[in-house]
Scaffold this motif. Structure first.
Motif, PDB file in Angstrom:
ATOM      1  N   HIS A 176      30.096  35.175  32.294  1.00 58.86           N
ATOM      2  CA  HIS A 176      31.010  36.129  32.638  1.00 58.86           C
ATOM      3  C   HIS A 176      31.407  37.306  31.864  1.00 58.86           C
ATOM      4  N   GLU A 179      31.205  40.348  33.828  1.00 56.96           N
ATOM      5  CA  GLU A 179      31.366  40.074  35.114  1.00 56.96           C
ATOM      6  C   GLU A 179      32.573  41.077  35.549  1.00 56.96           C
ATOM      7  N   THR A 181      35.926  41.902  37.915  1.00 62.32           N
ATOM      8  CA  THR A 181      36.614  41.003  38.725  1.00 62.32           C
ATOM      9  C   THR A 181      38.155  41.697  38.431  1.00 62.32           C
ATOM     10  N   GLN A 183      40.833  39.446  38.762  1.00 59.56           N
ATOM     11  CA  GLN A 183      41.481  38.187  38.748  1.00 59.56           C
ATOM     12  C   GLN A 183      42.853  38.247  37.936  1.00 59.56           C
ATOM     13  N   SER A 190      41.514  43.132  33.781  1.00 60.27           N
ATOM     14  CA  SER A 190      40.440  42.166  33.897  1.00 60.27           C
ATOM     15  C   SER A 190      39.494  42.458  32.753  1.00 60.27           C
TER      16      SER A 190
END
Length: 230
Positions: A176, A179, A181, A183, A190
């Protein structure tokens, strides 16, 4: 100590935004190199460090023309400006060698604690954790400083971090690492914090602080009826 700092600049290019970014750059550079950061009062650092700063923007919303020369280097990465925290990480990864600390910040924050860099390095060495400053905004009435990240449910988010070379080597091996995202609050937040918090224990300790320009988060708390004692 040799430090590499990457700053994501994701705002529209205006003279005011250039002023904000300049204030951020002077705050970081002054604390690291000159030993003094004097926004809101004198702040004498315990050591002086070499600091290289790279400001990353999308090439369109750039404040480069409003920032004095010599304060930073620039990188323009076309695309979604909400992905700039990840682009900062990619660029730092390519330039990581030779630095003791690798740091990230959004364009309107800077640390104000005199030994921030030393605390970050020492904490990483002892615990492999990451220190996140308590972020505050200034207001014109008592108590004059309002700590903002505890009021929005984002926990250890602080719009900045600092990791050691050894921590970076571990982090970049994680799936990650870059990554994309949303979230954690949103894609920008993020990009700053989600992968970091998946990899390390991120903590806030008493006395470690950073300043956020303006008072918009403080005013939101005031509008909800939050009251502080001076």
């Amino acid at each position: 100590m040799n430090i590499l700092l990457s700053i994501a600049h994701h705002a529209a290019a205006t003279a005011l935004r250039g002023e904000y970014l300049t204030r951020c750059l002077v705050g970081w550079r002054g604390l690291a190199e000159s030993g003094i950061q004097d926004f809101g009062g004198p702040c004498q650092a315990t050591k002086q460090h070499r600091l290289d700063i790279m400001v990353v923007d999308d090439g369109i919303h750039t404040a480069r023309e409003y920032v004095p020369m010599g304060l930073c280097d620039w990188a323009h990465v076309p695309g979604d400006p909400l992905r700039l925290p990840l682009e900062c990480r990619k660029l730092m990864d390519a330039q990581r060698f030779g630095y003791d600390l690798l740091c990230y910040s959004e364009h309107d924050n800077w640390p104000v604690t005199p030994d921030y860099f030393d605390q970050a390095q020492d904490h990483a060495t002892m615990t492999n954790g990451v220190l996140i400053p308590h972020r505050f905004e200034r207001i014109a009435v008592p108590p004059y400083k309002v700590y903002i990240d505890g009021n929005n449910g984002w926990g250890n988010y602080g719009a900045m971090w600092a990791v050691t070379q050894a921590q970076w080597a571990h982090w970049r091996k994680q799936p990650h690492f870059v990554e994309y995202t949303d979230q954690f609050a949103g894609p920008l937040e993020s990009g700053c914090a989600w992968s970091l918090m998946q990899t390390f224990q991120c903590v806030k300790v008493e006395g470690l602080e950073s300043e956020h320009i303006g008072d918009r988060y403080a005013q939101r708390s005031i509008s909800r009826g939050v009251v502080w004692s001076s």
